[in-house]
Structures are given as structure tokens and as C-alpha cells.
Design a protein around this motif. Structure first.
Motif, PDB file in Angstrom:
ATOM      1  N   ARG A  13       0.790  -1.173   0.075  1.00 30.70           N
ATOM      2  CA  ARG A  13       0.050   0.042   0.080  1.00 30.70           C
ATOM      3  C   ARG A  13       0.791   1.275   0.056  1.00 30.70           C
ATOM      4  O   ARG A  13       2.152   1.128   0.424  1.00 30.70           O
ATOM      5  N   PRO A  14       0.321   2.616  -0.235  1.00 26.84           N
ATOM      6  CA  PRO A  14       1.223   3.594  -0.294  1.00 26.84           C
ATOM      7  C   PRO A  14       1.615   3.756   1.127  1.00 26.84           C
ATOM      8  O   PRO A  14       0.975   3.396   2.227  1.00 26.84           O
ATOM      9  N   ALA A  15       2.772   4.434   1.240  1.00 21.59           N
ATOM     10  CA  ALA A  15       3.390   4.627   2.532  1.00 21.59           C
ATOM     11  C   ALA A  15       2.456   5.463   3.569  1.00 21.59           C
ATOM     12  O   ALA A  15       2.622   5.109   4.831  1.00 21.59           O
ATOM     13  N   VAL A  16       1.534   6.378   3.114  1.00 21.26           N
ATOM     14  CA  VAL A  16       0.725   7.114   3.768  1.00 21.26           C
ATOM     15  C   VAL A  16      -0.369   6.404   4.153  1.00 21.26           C
ATOM     16  O   VAL A  16      -1.025   6.840   4.911  1.00 21.26           O
ATOM     17  N   ALA A  17      -0.625   5.566   3.637  1.00 19.25           N
ATOM     18  CA  ALA A  17      -1.954   4.710   3.949  1.00 19.25           C
ATOM     19  C   ALA A  17      -1.764   3.018   4.297  1.00 19.25           C
ATOM     20  O   ALA A  17      -2.375   2.395   3.564  1.00 19.25           O
TER      21      ALA A  17
END
Lengths: 244, 353
Positions: free
Chosen positions: B165-169
Motif C-alpha cells: 500500500r502507499p506509505a501514507v496509508a
């Protein structure tokens, strides 16, 4: 100037337009004939909406090889027997679609001109109103306005008066008569109301079974025995009484 | 033409109000939901948000151009496959994998849409269904990449790698907000396009191709572009789904799934932007609800069939259309509607999931 050279349209075994040759240069030309004579088909052939053989020339340029949308971009514009106003679009957006016929560089300016054209056709029409809420006459006007946005050399009108009341037809008649003067375009008008044709058209062609059987001034054409026979099967009726 | 200026200004005010309402709803939903629902429901809603995008594609094609596309879930799989392949093979950021998946599905969508030049109505629907069947067969043969070697990226050692997943999520709650933001952006893009030049061309093609051509519209190009946009939305959804689950299974992308999503989009309504949201909730959240209360999954299909019949008997506007009619009937008594009011009668225009 529209030239039709041996124009033919065949649907299966039926020849709907049969080798029609004509040179049409009048500002407003009426196309009349009994039901099934091939009037709408000849308009569709000129507009490129149906496959045809023979030639269609506009101002000396052969447009026979062009697709329907390319012909629209070449200035051959049309309206339909059943109006094609989009109910979910506003009046102005319905008219703006006509700007697609303009060259890419002019589309934005033509879309902006839509309001001006709408104003010429009917200044009382609210541009923000939804197409679905329009009356029959208003729908006809909106479709007509759409055909006048962008390049316009020839406007093909397919029974614009269908379903209109007498006073509504008079209103529309004035707009049609103004098109050559205001837009510099030729009009080809299919209409069943012979009185309207006689008032608006400078020239008339008569089709029967896909063939051109007469052409000339409306009063001359309506007096022609061949035309009276085509409509009524007899030749002793008053042309003014012809009902189609 | 000075008369219409006042109604136009009022219309612009109304048009400006609805996206604002939408933005507020999206923000509230994305902030609140992860804090108030269980982990089970959050997973169900994650999946629902993902499927708003293919449902939006169905809505765009059918509601605007009158084209029945029965391949949107198959295009989700195409986007998912390419995104997984790019993510595992090139270790690129999530957003790049997503755009690659979207671009691939847009290309495949355009190819599926090309027969639209010659084929219409039921026959075109069958072409899209057969394409979905073809994609299903290919995927069953190849499987989805899961970190293995080679072009297909299939792991045979049991050491599968899930889609990062994206690092922010990375958490479900953060990923839910991420999905809502992406979906809201996609809905906003479609809303803007619908209001502009392409929206007008779609509308007139939906009215009749002869009328569109007579207005100078290149029907082939515009229809293909619409298929591409719908494909792109599905491709984006494929990547988002891969990020939700970690792995993708070919069995989830059968041709029948595309048919079901199409039916639900019709039942929910294809004229407004709120329809795809309702369709996605029906598609993913309702079966989860049935599952949780112990009702067999097949019952959902029966309920969906009844909903579709109800929607069609109600004039074809779907559930959102009927809701909009009910809410809008009072306003119509006082003044005739303008385009901005009737485009989305439910008042949820611009409100992403």
C-alpha cells in the motif's frame, strides 16, 4: 449551389432515390412529394447519413466521399423529422453542440456564438432551461439554432413544421425565410404543408417513387399534371387543396 | 438577450453549491467512518469504495451514451494485473502502479469499444460480454502476479508477496481515506467532463448517432474516448483493490460479475453521480450485511433482481432517480428546472463515496 448527379439510394431491393439529377441554387428550395417518395432519404444522402451512389456537389466541390460528420464540418447541416433535442441538456448546451462542426481553432468562439444564434432564432428562450421542458415549437427552434452554429453552407430541414399549430408554423416560417439572408446559407426544406412551401420557397422539386418528377417555382410545380397525379391520382383538383 | 442573465447566475450559484456539499460529505465520510465501524465493515466499505469506479464507468457509458458495457469488472482485473506486475517488478510508487493499471485498462477498454462503430445495442453488449469472458479465461490461465519471477510474476514457492500500500496509508483506516480521496478525484473529473464539451457530445450521441454526426461530432472518436475513460476508471479500481486485499484471484472477476455490476448500476440509476455510489454499496456492502446476519448470499441476487425490476418499472431512473423525483417534485411546483438542477436530482452531484 447544390448539384445532385445521378444520386441513388438503395435499401435492399428498394431504390428509395432513383438517379436524381438537379441543380439547386435558390435560397430556399422545397422538397415535396407523397409519403414514401424519398424526400427524407434524399436529404439523408446529401447529409451523408445513408450510403448513396452518384454525386453530391456543393459550390462545385464533390462531397460524396465525405462521412456524415465531415459533411457537417463542410457546412452541410440538418435537422430531423423527429427533433433531436437532448432533454437532459440546457437549451444553450443543446445549441452549443453545433460548434463541433467548426474547425478545431474556431470551436470555442463558435460555442460562444451559440447564444447569439439562439437569440436570433428566439430571443425569449431561456438558455438555462432544460431541453426536456420545452414545447414542440421551442424544440424545433433549438434544433434549428444548433444547425446554424458553426459552418453553414446548406441547411437541410426535414419537416420542421410537423406537429406544430398554424400560428407556430408562421413563427417558424419567418425564421426559415431569414436563414439565407442572416447566415448566407441555402435551405432545402421538406414540408407537407404546401401552403408553407408556397410562401417560403423560391424553388421546388417534386419526388415520387424516388424519382424527380418536376421542379420549378412552387406555383408552377403545383399546377403540373404529373404532380397532381402523384399526390391525388387525378389532375382536376385545386393545388391549394392538396393535403399531404 | 439580457433576460436570461438572472436565471443563468442563479443556476451558476446552484451549480457551485452542489460540489461544495459533495466535498463536505466526502470529508465527513472519510474522517468518520473508520472511527465508527468495525474492522469487518471497514473492509466491506473499502471494497465498496473501489467498485464505485467501475460503476461510474458503467454509468457514464449507459447513462450518457446509451452503451451497455458488460466488461467493466473484467477491466478492473486488467488494471489489477498490470498494477501488480508493475509494483512487484519495478518497485515503483503505488500511484505510478495505479496509473499504469489505469492506462492499460483504458487501452483494452478502447479496443473493446472499437466494434461500437459497426455494432449497436444488444449486439455491442454481447461483444463486451464476450470480451469479459475472454479476459476471464486469460486470467485463469495466467493468474495474477504475486512477486514471482518472469513476465507473469507467479510465485510457485509459497513465498507470495502482497501488493504494497502507499506509505501514507498502510492501515485500513488510512487506506480507506486514501481510497475515498482517489475516488472523489475521479468523480470530480467525470463531473467536470460531463459539464463540458465532451459531456455535450456524449449526451447528443446518447440521443442519436445521426444527430451527433449532423452536429459535426466524430462519433467513433468520442465513443472510443468514453470507453477509454470508463476503462481507466476500472483500471484504477483494479490497483486499489489489489492494495485492499494484497492479492487478486481470477475467480473474483468472472464475466457474470460485470453483468451483475451493470444490473446494479441500472437499479441504482445511471443519470446522476450518486448512482454509482449506491450501486457499489449494493454490490459489496449488501452481501456483507446478509453474510453478517446469516442470510445466504444467493438471497442478495434475488433482492438485486427485485430492485432492478422496481427501478425499471419506476421509469428507468433507478433508485437515485426516484429519490430525486420525490425530493425534486416540490421544487418543480414553484419553478421549471434548469439543467444544473435536473442533472443530478438527488442533490448528491459531486458527492464521491
Amino acid at each position: 449551389m447544390i448539384e445532385l448527379r445521378d444520386l441513388s439510394v438503395t435499401f435492399g431491393t428498394v431504390r428509395a432515390v432513383d438517379r436524381v439529377t438537379a441543380g439547386l441554387s435558390a435560397p430556399v428550395t422545397g422538397v415535396i412529394g407523397p409519403n414514401g417518395a424519398g424526400k427524407t432519404t434524399i436529404l439523408s444522402a446529401i447529409a451523408g447519413a445513408v450510403a448513396s451512389s452518384g454525386g453530391v456537389l456543393v459550390d462545385g466541390v464533390d462531397i460524396s466521399h465525405l462521412s456524415a460528420f465531415s459533411r457537417a464540418r463542410a457546412g452541410i447541416r440538418r435537422t430531423f423529422q423527429t427533433d433531436q433535442v437532448v432533454g437532459q441538456l440546457s437549451v444553450l448546451d443543446n445549441v452549443r453542440v453545433g460548434a463541433e462542426a467548426a474547425p478545431r481553432s474556431e470551436r470555442r468562439s463558435q460555442a460562444a456564438r451559440a447564444e447569439e444564434v439562439l437569440d436570433l432564432v428566439d430571443s425569449s428562450l431561456d438558455p438555462a432551461r432544460l431541453g426536456a421542458t420545452l414545447t414542440n415549437l421551442e424544440r424545433r427552434k433549438v434544433e434549428l439554432a444548433r444547425s446554424l452554429v458553426g459552418p453553414v453552407t446548406v441547411v437541410l430541414l426535414d419537416e420542421p413544421g410537423a406537429g406544430l399549430l398554424a400560428h407556430e408554423k408562421t413563427d417558424l416560417e419567418e425564421i426559415i425565410a431569414d436563414i439565407p439572408g442572416c447566415f448566407g446559407a441555402q435551405v432545402l426544406l421538406i414540408e407537407h404543408d404546401i401552403d408553407l412551401v408556397a410562401r417560403v420557397c423560391d424553388h421546388t422539386i417534386v419526388l415520387d417513387f424516388g424519382r424527380l418528377i418536376a421542379e420549378g417555382r412552387p406555383d408552377e410545380v403545383l399546377a403540373s399534371p404529373a404532380v397532381r397525379a402523384a399526390y391525388l391520382g387525378q389532375s382536376d383538383e385545386d393545388p391549394g387543396e392538396v393535403v399531404m | 438577450m439580457s433576460g436570461p442573465l438572472v436565471p443563468l447566475r442563479l443556476g451558476a450559484l446552484r451549480a457551485a453549491k452542489t460540489p461544495l456539499v459533495g466535498i463536505v460529505i466526502v470529508a465527513l465520510v472519510s474522517m468518520a467512518i473508520p472511527n465508527i465501524v468495525s474492522a469487518f465493515w471497514l473492509r466491506a466499505l473499502l471494497s465498496s469504495v473501489v467498485f464505485t469506479l467501475p460503476a461510474l464507468g458503467v454509468s457514464l457509458l449507459f447513462g450518457r451514451l446509451s452503451i451497455a458495457s458488460l466488461s467493466q469488472v473484467a477491466l478492473v482485473a486488467v488494471g489489477g494485473w498490470v498494477s501488480l506486475r508493475v509494483a512487484h517488478g519495478a518497485d515503483l510508487p503505488f500511484i505510478v502502479s495505479m496509473l499504469c493499471g489505469g492506462a492499460a485498462a483504458a487501452f483494452v477498454g478502447a479496443v473493446i469499444g472499437l466494434p461500437a462503430l459497426r455494432v449497436h445495442g444488444l449486439f455491442l453488449a454481447l461483444v463486451t460480454l464476450l470480451a469479459a469472458g475472454g479476459i476471464e479465461k486469460v486470467l485463469i490461465t495466467t493468474g495474477f502476479p504475486d512477486g514471482g519471477p518472469g513476465f507473469l510474476g507467479r510465485d510457485t514457492t509459497g513465498d507470495r508477496v502482497s501488493m504494497p500500500r502507499p506509505a501514507v496509508a498502510t492501515s485500513d483506516a488510512a487506506y480507506f481515506r486514501y481510497l475515498v480521496a482517489i475516488a472523489a478525484l475521479c468523480f470530480a473529473v467525470v463531473a467536470v467532463v460531463r459539464l463540458g464539451r465532451y459531456g455535450r457530445m456524449w449526451a447528443i450521441i446518447g440521443q442519436g448517432e445521426a444527430a451527433a454526426a449532423a452536429a459535426g461530432v466524430n462519433v467513433l472518436v468520442v465513443r472510443t474516448a468514453a470507453f477509454s475513460l470508463a476503462g481507466f476508471l476500472s483500471g484504477i479500481a483494479g490497483c486499489l483493490l489489489a492494495g485492499t486485499v494484497g492479492f487478486l484471484n481470477p475467480a473474483s472477476f468472472g464475466a457474470s460479475e460485470s453483468v451483475l455490476l451493470f444490473a446494479l448500476a441500472l437499479a441504482a440509476g445511471t443519470k446522476s453521480l450518486s448512482g454509482p455510489v449506491v450501486a457499489a454499496l449494493l454490490y459489496r456492502a449488501v452481501p456483507s450485511l446478509f453474510d453478517q446476519v446469516g442470510i445466504p448470499g444467493d438471497v442478495a441476487t434475488i433482492v438485486f433482481g427485485l430492485l432492478l425490476i422496481h427501478a425499471m418499472l419506476g421509469g428507468g431512473g433507478g433508485l437515485t432517480g426516484q429519490l430525486g423525483q420525490t425530493l425534486g417534485s416540490r421544487r418543480m411546483e414553484s419553478s421549471p428546472p434548469t439543467a444544473s438542477e435536473v442533472e443530478d436530482p438527488s442533490g448528491l452531484e459531486g458527492a464521491a463515496p
